[in-house]
Design an enzyme around this catalytic site. Structure first.
Site, mmCIF file in Angstrom:
data_model
loop_
_atom_site.group_PDB
_atom_site.id
_atom_site.type_symbol
_atom_site.label_atom_id
_atom_site.label_comp_id
_atom_site.label_asym_id
_atom_site.label_seq_id
_atom_site.Cartn_x
_atom_site.Cartn_y
_atom_site.Cartn_z
ATOM 1 N N HIS A 12 40.245 19.439 50.361
ATOM 2 C CA HIS A 12 40.969 20.411 49.538
ATOM 3 C C HIS A 12 41.712 21.408 50.415
ATOM 4 O O HIS A 12 41.178 22.449 50.794
ATOM 5 C CB HIS A 12 39.980 21.138 48.620
ATOM 6 C CG HIS A 12 40.626 22.021 47.588
ATOM 7 N ND1 HIS A 12 40.579 21.748 46.233
ATOM 8 C CD2 HIS A 12 41.324 23.173 47.703
ATOM 9 C CE1 HIS A 12 41.225 22.697 45.578
ATOM 10 N NE2 HIS A 12 41.677 23.581 46.443
ATOM 11 N N HIS A 192 42.489 21.512 39.887
ATOM 12 C CA HIS A 192 41.790 22.779 40.063
ATOM 13 C C HIS A 192 41.217 23.212 38.711
ATOM 14 O O HIS A 192 41.946 23.271 37.715
ATOM 15 C CB HIS A 192 42.754 23.868 40.543
ATOM 16 C CG HIS A 192 43.222 23.702 41.966
ATOM 17 N ND1 HIS A 192 43.724 22.530 42.452
ATOM 18 C CD2 HIS A 192 43.254 24.594 42.996
ATOM 19 C CE1 HIS A 192 44.069 22.706 43.728
ATOM 20 N NE2 HIS A 192 43.780 23.939 44.078
ATOM 21 N N GLU A 195 37.441 27.761 38.735
ATOM 22 C CA GLU A 195 37.501 28.783 39.781
ATOM 23 C C GLU A 195 37.601 30.143 39.091
ATOM 24 O O GLU A 195 36.709 30.976 39.193
ATOM 25 C CB GLU A 195 38.701 28.538 40.698
ATOM 26 C CG GLU A 195 38.855 29.569 41.811
ATOM 27 C CD GLU A 195 40.143 29.381 42.610
ATOM 28 O OE1 GLU A 195 40.228 29.952 43.706
ATOM 29 O OE2 GLU A 195 41.081 28.691 42.131
ATOM 30 N N ASP A 273 40.778 25.268 51.644
ATOM 31 C CA ASP A 273 41.781 25.671 50.662
ATOM 32 C C ASP A 273 43.099 26.062 51.346
ATOM 33 O O ASP A 273 43.972 25.224 51.528
ATOM 34 C CB ASP A 273 41.234 26.810 49.793
ATOM 35 C CG ASP A 273 41.896 26.918 48.434
ATOM 36 O OD1 ASP A 273 42.792 26.107 48.144
ATOM 37 O OD2 ASP A 273 41.518 27.801 47.649
#
Length: 330
Positions: A12, A192, A195, A273
């Site tokens: 990721h 995604h 989060e 990320d």
């Protein structure tokens, strides 16, 4: 303890988000673009919160104007990966930024990235694969155009399709058509979720987009029935602990659920990320996780084997990388 020498797999990352600040600063200077507002006094990126981060991210990306720029970026990113011991990395690449979703222009950008990645692999040993990525806050119509780009270039280097961007914008299901397009082209899927929004976001990603992996997904811990579903369905989470703490999803690493999720049997992996934006790299992630949860070389070997099993690459690449990981002494 330093984990620099351990071979690592990262699932990721965002290619622009991995751009070293010095690289972007230098590119801006070459093009006579003033980006001073996006840098802090120490030279790193500066922003107030996640939504300002998205603005700064897009400002940094604004100087990446050509296939050659992305080729140079690819080499810079892979050099940093090699420095941290990463042997295989998947990165999100958005046709939104690479040719404005025009298929012909996208092909040119992608060809430059592929060539640079092959060169960097010869020099550093790091293998790169790309996940074509829709930007959620650009809307469903743009996502369909992005999916068309993905369909046209699916293959060994582009084995996956995903979605990033502002999780507060629209619903996962709004993008089902784009994901169906990608699935029909044989691409593997991630998005995604979980989060900023809670467990329902993760559930929607599974129900409406039918993904194999979830980017972040950490807030699934708030619904243990959902956690059980992740285990039962074999869904892998692309967890980015440093990113989550830096952006305030959790106040500190002690509050982060990665260890709880792993202990219950969820397939978790570790990634950075947008590493320079969050002042991290894979070595720092490992050191912090080891310090907080007592994880050692054997734990990280297990995490990396989980990651390569969940990677979207072809089987020959998976076997080759797995052999590197298996030979790691613990």
């Amino acid at each position: 303890m330093s984990f620099k020498s351990l071979p690592k797999v990262e699932l990721h990352t965002h290619i622009e988000g991995a751009a070293p600040p010095d690289f972007i600063r230098g590119l801006a200077k070459e093009k006579s673009v003033d980006l001073s507002a996006i840098f802090a006094e120490d030279g790193g990126y500066a922003y107030r919160d996640f939504w300002h981060f998205l603005e700064v991210y897009e400002a940094a990306t604004s100087v990446l104007k050509s296939p050659e720029d992305y080729a140079r970026l690819t080499k810079a990113v892979l050099e940093n990966c090699a420095e941290a011991g990463v042997v295989y990395v998947e990165t999100f690449i958005s046709p939104d930024f690479c040719g404005a979703r025009d298929v012909g222009a996208w092909r040119d950008y992608l060809a430059a990235i592929v060539e640079a990645a092959a060169e960097a692999e010869r020099d550093t040993g790091v293998t790169l694969r790309g996940i074509v990525t829709a930007v959620r806050h650009f809307g469903p119509d743009a996502a369909r155009e992005t999916a068309r780009c993905a369909q046209e270039t699916a293959g060994d280097f582009i084995p996956g399709f995903g979605m990033g961007g502002d999780e507060k914008s629209g619903k996962q299901g709004d993008f089902a058509y784009a994901f169906d397009m990608a699935r029909e082209a044989g691409l593997q899927l991630t998005t995604h979720a979980g989060e900023w929004n809670g467990p329902d976001e993760v559930r929607a990603a599974l129900d409406d987009l039918k993904v194999q992996r979830i980017g972040h997904g950490v807030r699934a811990i708030e619904d243990l029935a959902l956690v059980d579903r992740l285990i039962e369905d074999g869904i892998t989470l692309e967890v980015c602990p440093g990113s989550n703490v830096f952006l305030g999803v959790y106040p500190d690493l002690a509050a982060h659920p990665i260890a709880k999720l792993r202990d219950r049997g969820v397939k978790v992996t570790v990634s950075t990320d947008d590493p320079p934006f969050f002042r991290t790299n894979m070595v720092k992630e490992y050191e912090d996780l080891s310090r907080q949860f007592g994880w050692d070389d054997a734990d990280f070997k297990d995490l990396n084997l989980t990651a390569i099993d969940a990677a979207f690459c072809d089987e020959n690449t998976r076997t080759r990388v797995r052999e590197i990981l298996e030979t790691q002494d613990v």
